[in-house]
Design an enzyme around this catalytic site. Sequence first.
Site, PDB file in Angstrom:
ATOM      1  N   CYS A   2       0.913  -1.270   0.012  1.00  0.00           N
ATOM      2  CA  CYS A   2       0.072   0.092  -0.015  1.00  0.00           C
ATOM      3  C   CYS A   2       0.760   1.299   0.125  1.00  0.00           C
ATOM      4  CB  CYS A   2      -0.805  -0.120   1.160  1.00  0.00           C
ATOM      5  SG  CYS A   2      -1.985  -1.383   1.373  1.00  0.00           S
ATOM      6  N   ARG A  27       5.329  -0.187  -6.038  1.00  0.00           N
ATOM      7  CA  ARG A  27       5.047  -0.875  -4.892  1.00  0.00           C
ATOM      8  C   ARG A  27       4.301  -2.296  -4.876  1.00  0.00           C
ATOM      9  NH1 ARG A  27       6.654   2.009  -0.291  1.00  0.00           N
ATOM     10  NH2 ARG A  27       5.141   0.967   0.971  1.00  0.00           N
ATOM     11  N   TRP A  78      -3.135  -2.745  -1.539  1.00  0.00           N
ATOM     12  CA  TRP A  78      -2.738  -4.150  -1.772  1.00  0.00           C
ATOM     13  C   TRP A  78      -3.692  -4.792  -0.640  1.00  0.00           C
ATOM     14  CZ3 TRP A  78      -0.281  -8.337   0.434  1.00  0.00           C
ATOM     15  CH2 TRP A  78      -0.074  -9.233  -0.165  1.00  0.00           C
ATOM     16  N   ASN A 104      -2.112   2.345   6.137  1.00  0.00           N
ATOM     17  CA  ASN A 104      -1.085   1.540   5.776  1.00  0.00           C
ATOM     18  C   ASN A 104      -1.002   0.572   7.030  1.00  0.00           C
ATOM     19  OD1 ASN A 104      -0.739   2.307   3.189  1.00  0.00           O
ATOM     20  ND2 ASN A 104       1.341   2.835   3.345  1.00  0.00           N
ATOM     21  N   GLY A 105      -0.877  -0.641   6.684  1.00  0.00           N
ATOM     22  CA  GLY A 105      -0.367  -1.701   7.876  1.00  0.00           C
ATOM     23  C   GLY A 105      -1.716  -2.416   8.119  1.00  0.00           C
ATOM     24  N   GLU A 485      17.769 -17.852  -6.676  1.00  0.00           N
ATOM     25  CA  GLU A 485      17.265 -16.540  -7.078  1.00  0.00           C
ATOM     26  C   GLU A 485      17.007 -16.609  -8.609  1.00  0.00           C
ATOM     27  OE1 GLU A 485      16.747 -13.705  -5.831  1.00  0.00           O
ATOM     28  OE2 GLU A 485      16.992 -12.401  -7.167  1.00  0.00           O
ATOM     29  N   LYS A 489      13.247 -15.113  -9.875  1.00  0.00           N
ATOM     30  CA  LYS A 489      13.190 -14.083 -10.885  1.00  0.00           C
ATOM     31  C   LYS A 489      12.201 -14.418 -11.751  1.00  0.00           C
ATOM     32  CE  LYS A 489      14.176 -11.471  -9.579  1.00  0.00           C
ATOM     33  NZ  LYS A 489      14.800 -11.134  -8.164  1.00  0.00           N
ATOM     34  N   GLU A 492       8.497 -14.809 -10.583  1.00  0.00           N
ATOM     35  CA  GLU A 492       8.051 -13.614 -10.334  1.00  0.00           C
ATOM     36  C   GLU A 492       7.448 -12.965 -11.304  1.00  0.00           C
ATOM     37  OE1 GLU A 492      10.245 -11.568  -6.552  1.00  0.00           O
ATOM     38  OE2 GLU A 492      11.490 -11.906  -8.384  1.00  0.00           O
ATOM     39  N   HIS A 508      16.199 -36.204  -5.005  1.00  0.00           N
ATOM     40  CA  HIS A 508      15.338 -36.754  -4.015  1.00  0.00           C
ATOM     41  C   HIS A 508      13.984 -36.187  -4.074  1.00  0.00           C
ATOM     42  CE1 HIS A 508      18.937 -38.247  -1.929  1.00  0.00           C
ATOM     43  NE2 HIS A 508      19.386 -37.061  -2.476  1.00  0.00           N
ATOM     44  N   LYS A 607       6.397  -4.490  -3.844  1.00  0.00           N
ATOM     45  CA  LYS A 607       7.864  -4.022  -4.016  1.00  0.00           C
ATOM     46  C   LYS A 607       8.345  -4.273  -2.369  1.00  0.00           C
ATOM     47  CE  LYS A 607      11.624  -2.846  -5.489  1.00  0.00           C
ATOM     48  NZ  LYS A 607      12.640  -3.957  -5.944  1.00  0.00           N
TER      49      LYS A 607
HETATM   50  C1  G6P Z   1       9.365  -8.444  -1.628  1.00  0.00           C
HETATM   51  C2  G6P Z   1       9.822  -7.929  -3.000  1.00  0.00           C
HETATM   52  C3  G6P Z   1      11.076  -8.660  -3.122  1.00  0.00           C
HETATM   53  C4  G6P Z   1      12.122  -8.576  -2.094  1.00  0.00           C
HETATM   54  C5  G6P Z   1      11.438  -8.938  -0.750  1.00  0.00           C
HETATM   55  C6  G6P Z   1      12.210  -8.194   0.307  1.00  0.00           C
HETATM   56  O1  G6P Z   1       8.797  -9.555  -1.801  1.00  0.00           O
HETATM   57  O2  G6P Z   1       8.802  -8.153  -4.148  1.00  0.00           O
HETATM   58  O3  G6P Z   1      11.690  -8.248  -4.518  1.00  0.00           O
HETATM   59  O4  G6P Z   1      13.297  -9.278  -2.303  1.00  0.00           O
HETATM   60  O5  G6P Z   1      10.097  -8.288  -0.485  1.00  0.00           O
HETATM   61  O6  G6P Z   1      12.238  -7.027   0.403  1.00  0.00           O
HETATM   62  P1  G6P Z   1      13.537  -6.177   1.025  1.00  0.00           P
HETATM   63  O7  G6P Z   1      13.110  -4.673   0.746  1.00  0.00           O
HETATM   64  O8  G6P Z   1      13.450  -6.418   2.474  1.00  0.00           O
HETATM   65  O9  G6P Z   1      14.706  -6.227   0.337  1.00  0.00           O
END
Ligand code: G6P
Length: 612
Positions: A2, A27, A78, A104-105, A485, A489, A492, A508, A607
């Site tokens: 949010c 975000r 969100w 927010n929150g 990672e 990616k 996502e 396994h 984000k």
């Molecule tokens: C969200 C984002 C990710 C990020 C994660 C941790 O899930 O979409 O891209 O890695 O949060 O965020 P931070 O700001 O703590 O690195």
Amino acid sequence: MCGIVGYFGKRKASEILVDGLRRMEYRGYDSAGVACLHDGVIGLVKNPGKIKGLREKVDGSDLDSMQHAHLGIGHTRWATHGAPNEVNAHPHLDASGHFVMVHNGIIENYKEIKAGLSQHGIECVSETDSEVLVQLIAYCYKDNLEKAVSEALKKVKGTYGIVVLTDKEPGKLVAARCGSPIVIGLGAEETLIASDASAIIPHTRDAMYLEDYDMAVITADGVKMFDLQHAPISREVTEMDWDIDAAEKGEYAHFMLKEMFEQPSAIRNAIRGRLDFEMGTAILSGLDFSPRDTAQINRVLVVGCGTSMNAGMVGEYAIEEMAGIPAEVEQAAEFRYRNPIVTPLDLVVAISQSGETADTLAAVREAKHKGAVVAGLCNVVGSTIARETGRGIYLHAGPEIGVASTKAFTCQVAVLLMMALKLARGRRMPRHQGEELCRWIERLPELVEKVLAQNEAIKAVAEKYADKQNAFFIGRGYLYPVALEGALKLKEISYIHAEGYHAAELKHGPIALLEETTPIVALLNNIPGKEKTMGNAEECKARKAPVIAVVTEGDEATAEGFDDMIVVPDCPPCIAPIPTVVALQLLSYHIAAARGCEIDQPRNLAKSVTVE
Ligand code: G6P
């Protein structure tokens, strides 16, 4: 997640608010709204879906005709409690229609408060936890908005960043924070409020960050700050150093593409002034440990979420290998709740691009509570984790707007390598080895440039696999976190189901899923364990799964017999994660682009995840 924006000034509020929301789109959100106040009337427009839709709705609405509405609030939501529809979107009005608020929150005791309000005949119309708070503020109101806000907030359990206004006191906005960031921008004859600096930097660089339980009252006389007991407080005005161009995508099709190509300069910024070739060490002023302090560190615990946790795993390997200090990476939410053993001799490193991730912040508080030395590794200057840890290292990667993290990951790894180097030199690493590592770290931007130069070749590979539904990424040693990672990616941004596995672990269980349509990305760089990973890739091939082999330049023979090849530069194992992950970022990007996905704002993702 949010986003909040508020405006008090002389310009047309609705335009500034909608533009501010657009700047926070990255975000992640699923509905949006704005409310303005003019001539004692509150105008409100909400819309499920994108800001573009909100903007169209605002044009031609009462809000648009409010040319002289000079104060208002806006929000991108969100969804947590209740579907992303118009009723649940913010701003929320109270039942009397005199108070309007963005939040927010999460209000954890909202059901209890809702039941209490209901006994007084006040009913909520939305399914949200947020609406309850504006109803409570209205219920607490006697003749002063800030008093009503603090009364209401004292009854609330959970987290909040709020901005509220009322037509009963038309020249006032009240903002408050507990756990959800609020920054106040001080412009020329105007004040902006936001949950994210990106909504403020086009207008002013001077900002004040609210601390938990702070309240700000914004009127024509300026900003006054109070605690919840109404005692006046003051907060420092700091200058936000982000460049407005850095938050625009320019000639690039997506922020993610721009940010991948910014990696050489971002890494340069992250390492600038931090390598001491003469002593073969790193200068990290945020980690000002003496050799004696370093010798006393018992263990390093690295906490983070998502991409930051994957970067942390590279740090774990480097710290153990180089410094000989036991190191562990842990998912921040687990760390917080499972009562971990933490002692004052532990160094806890919290990694967070945004510096606002709720679970990582909670892990920081838990580690501090247990007496550990806590350091933050953040990108966003002034963010909550950066401030609460008190010591740490900024990435200096510049704003990362694409939801899928790219340049933050490579800069996090670069900084973690420098941290490992510093700890290692304080313990067992000889100077000449430290000097050699400095040289490799200095070369990181050049290694990344070499990978970026293969953008077209990687795109050609990506297009062959764009129609797949599942994929696996496998690696060992320093490349195991890179496999995690790489898979993250891909899932996502392309919505392909992708999993990262240790190459040995595949058999396994997951090997049962392999078939002709399930590609395997095998990290076959020329580092220890390569032959074994090759064996694992052969096992996949024998089950008809196509294999994309990532190999080291000069060692292309390794890819023989596999289906496709991506070449990365030759470098030591601890350096390899950075160029290798860049190749995987490009691969994911081009697969997602070929599938026509919304790369910068993937569905359901945020984000910055500011709720648990
Ligand atoms: C969200 C984002 C990710 C990020 C994660 C941790 O899930 O979409 O891209 O890695 O949060 O965020 P931070 O700001 O703590 O690195």
